[in-house]
Design a protein around this motif. Sequence first.
Motif, mmCIF file in Angstrom:
data_model
loop_
_atom_site.group_PDB
_atom_site.id
_atom_site.type_symbol
_atom_site.label_atom_id
_atom_site.label_comp_id
_atom_site.label_asym_id
_atom_site.label_seq_id
_atom_site.Cartn_x
_atom_site.Cartn_y
_atom_site.Cartn_z
ATOM 1 N N ARG A 430 0.834 -1.209 0.000
ATOM 2 C CA ARG A 430 0.000 0.000 0.000
ATOM 3 C C ARG A 430 0.870 1.261 0.000
ATOM 4 O O ARG A 430 0.604 2.213 -0.722
ATOM 5 C CB ARG A 430 -0.940 -0.006 1.209
ATOM 6 N N ASP A 431 1.927 1.216 0.799
ATOM 7 C CA ASP A 431 2.799 2.395 0.914
ATOM 8 C C ASP A 431 3.507 2.744 -0.388
ATOM 9 O O ASP A 431 3.966 3.874 -0.565
ATOM 10 C CB ASP A 431 3.855 2.155 2.001
ATOM 11 N N GLN A 432 3.641 1.760 -1.289
ATOM 12 C CA GLN A 432 4.378 2.021 -2.541
ATOM 13 C C GLN A 432 3.465 2.345 -3.717
ATOM 14 O O GLN A 432 3.953 2.689 -4.796
ATOM 15 C CB GLN A 432 5.194 0.781 -2.929
ATOM 16 N N LEU A 433 2.139 2.179 -3.528
ATOM 17 C CA LEU A 433 1.217 2.258 -4.672
ATOM 18 C C LEU A 433 1.434 3.504 -5.533
ATOM 19 O O LEU A 433 1.516 3.421 -6.755
ATOM 20 C CB LEU A 433 -0.240 2.216 -4.186
ATOM 21 N N ASP A 450 -3.358 0.653 -7.460
ATOM 22 C CA ASP A 450 -4.289 1.327 -6.550
ATOM 23 C C ASP A 450 -4.893 0.360 -5.529
ATOM 24 O O ASP A 450 -4.694 -0.843 -5.590
ATOM 25 C CB ASP A 450 -5.412 2.033 -7.331
ATOM 26 N N SER A 451 -5.622 0.972 -4.602
ATOM 27 C CA SER A 451 -6.424 0.200 -3.655
ATOM 28 C C SER A 451 -7.852 0.272 -4.192
ATOM 29 O O SER A 451 -8.377 1.355 -4.456
ATOM 30 C CB SER A 451 -6.333 0.841 -2.272
ATOM 31 N N GLN A 466 -10.755 -2.723 -0.839
ATOM 32 C CA GLN A 466 -11.196 -4.061 -1.258
ATOM 33 C C GLN A 466 -10.091 -4.842 -1.957
ATOM 34 O O GLN A 466 -10.364 -5.800 -2.674
ATOM 35 C CB GLN A 466 -12.431 -3.938 -2.155
ATOM 36 N N GLY A 467 -8.842 -4.456 -1.736
ATOM 37 C CA GLY A 467 -7.722 -5.194 -2.320
ATOM 38 C C GLY A 467 -6.814 -4.261 -3.101
ATOM 39 O O GLY A 467 -7.231 -3.192 -3.551
ATOM 40 N N LEU A 468 -5.547 -4.656 -3.233
ATOM 41 C CA LEU A 468 -4.550 -3.818 -3.893
ATOM 42 C C LEU A 468 -4.237 -4.377 -5.277
ATOM 43 O O LEU A 468 -4.013 -5.577 -5.420
ATOM 44 C CB LEU A 468 -3.277 -3.772 -3.035
ATOM 45 N N ARG A 469 -4.272 -3.492 -6.268
ATOM 46 C CA ARG A 469 -4.086 -3.944 -7.659
ATOM 47 C C ARG A 469 -2.829 -3.313 -8.253
ATOM 48 O O ARG A 469 -2.624 -2.100 -8.106
ATOM 49 C CB ARG A 469 -5.256 -3.465 -8.538
ATOM 50 N N VAL A 470 -2.049 -4.113 -8.942
ATOM 51 C CA VAL A 470 -0.889 -3.597 -9.672
ATOM 52 C C VAL A 470 -1.019 -4.056 -11.117
ATOM 53 O O VAL A 470 -1.008 -5.253 -11.405
ATOM 54 C CB VAL A 470 0.432 -4.099 -9.047
ATOM 55 N N MET A 471 -1.186 -3.097 -12.008
ATOM 56 C CA MET A 471 -1.430 -3.406 -13.423
ATOM 57 C C MET A 471 -0.189 -3.092 -14.263
ATOM 58 O O MET A 471 0.503 -2.105 -14.011
ATOM 59 C CB MET A 471 -2.596 -2.545 -13.945
ATOM 60 N N PHE A 472 0.058 -3.941 -15.268
ATOM 61 C CA PHE A 472 1.210 -3.748 -16.157
ATOM 62 C C PHE A 472 0.744 -3.307 -17.547
ATOM 63 O O PHE A 472 -0.382 -3.616 -17.957
ATOM 64 C CB PHE A 472 2.010 -5.047 -16.263
ATOM 65 N N GLU A 473 1.660 -2.666 -18.258
ATOM 66 C CA GLU A 473 1.317 -2.199 -19.623
ATOM 67 C C GLU A 473 0.975 -3.370 -20.543
ATOM 68 O O GLU A 473 0.221 -3.232 -21.499
ATOM 69 C CB GLU A 473 2.474 -1.380 -20.217
#
Length: 540
Positions: A430-433, A450-451, A466-473
């Motif tokens: 979360r701290d790095q989002l 994002d969260s 509701q959860g942390l998402r990390v999306m790639f190109e």
Amino acid sequence: MTEIKTTPFDDQKPGTSGLRKKVGIFQTANYLENFVQAIFDTVPDLNGGLLILGGDGRYHNDVAIQTILRIAAANGVARVMVGHGGILSTPAASNMIRQYEAVGGIVLSASHNPAGPDGDFGIKFNVANGGPASTAVTDAIFERTKMIDHYRTAEGSVDLDVIGDSAIGDMQVTVFDPVADHADLMERLFDFDAIREMIASDLSLCFDAMHAVTGPYATEVFVNRLGVDPDGMMNVQPLPDFGGGHPDPNPVYAKTLFARMFADDAPDFGAASDGDGDRYIVLGRGIYVSPSDSLAVITANAHLAPAYKNGISGVARSMPTSRATDVVAKAMDVDCFETPTGWKYFGNLLDAGRITICGEESAGTSSDHVREKDGLWAVLMWLNILTVRRQSVMDILRDHWGIYGRHYYSRHDYEEVAKDKAEAVMATLRDQLADLPGRQFGSEVISDADSFTYHDPIDGSVAENQGLRVMFESGSRFVMRLSGTGTAGATLRLYLEAYEPKDGVHDADLAERLAPIAAIADEITNLKQIVMRDGPSLVS
Ligand code: G6P
Ligand code: ZN
């Protein structure tokens, strides 16, 4: 009617799907009673109304049902319809609530969690639309549990093994056989004649009910109505401890089914369902359909089944479910909603007619015919699709990926982790989002992080964190969240998704294809080091 003094428990907050605890906790004096009274206090319409009651038949189900009946009678419920033997699958309960216009239902289940004296137990309240109560209602029930000082109860009990009517005080109790109603509903939605013909001529099938609630429903539908050879039916006898097994249909716990479907002489089609019958998996000969892919295939092909022949109004998936369905929805030009984990979030969209089909990576898929996920429905939908397309499961998937691309997908669970450690992993990410977008890891560049916050388009309610998402190109992604259904410590879920376009490689090894995304997730979150594990305890 007697009023019994009680004192509150501070841990009765329902999670993703009702209140789940170890059986021992539910056996604590007044624990179940407090929670049930809180339901009646929160939903005054139950007074004078009809309540549907039943559970997945796990250990303590029978005792809990009698307790709930007595409390219901003392709270003025006019009539309770309870499943034969106290047993009712979750989708059947949802159907009953709708069919008989009940005020609500109480479903006793801890879904796929193991049962028995040392196992888990759960209780969930469903509202008049047949679906799980919204967070607003479960929050109100929780608030009530914090201040409860008495519950009401009556004298009496009911023989749950005898079908028919009896009473506790002024309250009528009807013990009914729930199997026929649900099978009738299925028969109205799907082309049973065509499926029966295909099973008789050229489709071999096996089904594993995992000694859980679906056994009788599956026997009625597959054996009695569709002519499946009983030899193909596995573990159809419901048992209070699920035969010592873990009725979670995934590659790990449905091992026997997987072995059968990957053997040289495998049947054409295999399926299994979970503890309370709302979840399922589907396999073809030598292939397992990930639940996320299953939702996408069903979305693309639902029109082949009679009840959906005019098309679907829209579709929804829970946020961690792969985006395979989004691609299909876009091609079909229908809405695709992304909701938080938990079936309750689909209710408003279904009620408003905005979606016809919805599903989750956790192996639940269903439609607007009920307000729960429905394992048998999903299996029958696949069978109906197979009757029209006359292709193997493997060919259907390959065609699908060839049109829409493939979302390689896997969930890594770190179960029974210390709560503070699991929260530390979440906090690290979360701290790095905010700093992640634009950063490169190997060949992947992060496009967004994002969260997840859900804004319900129907009632405007907002669900945050509701959860942390990390999306790639590249279209790949990982998601991390804490489970809301565990009963011991915390379960950290890491959802991995790698996208391969339609002209890409669709037959790569799943674990290998996802390894780079898993490595990036670990590098960013420091997951393995913080929880002090070499890897996940469950991969599904
Ligand atoms: C239950 C709920 C589902 C949910 C699943 C996993 O089956 O009905 O909606 O997806 O649990 O939830 P969890 O919070 O443990 O990831
Ligand atoms: Zn379940």
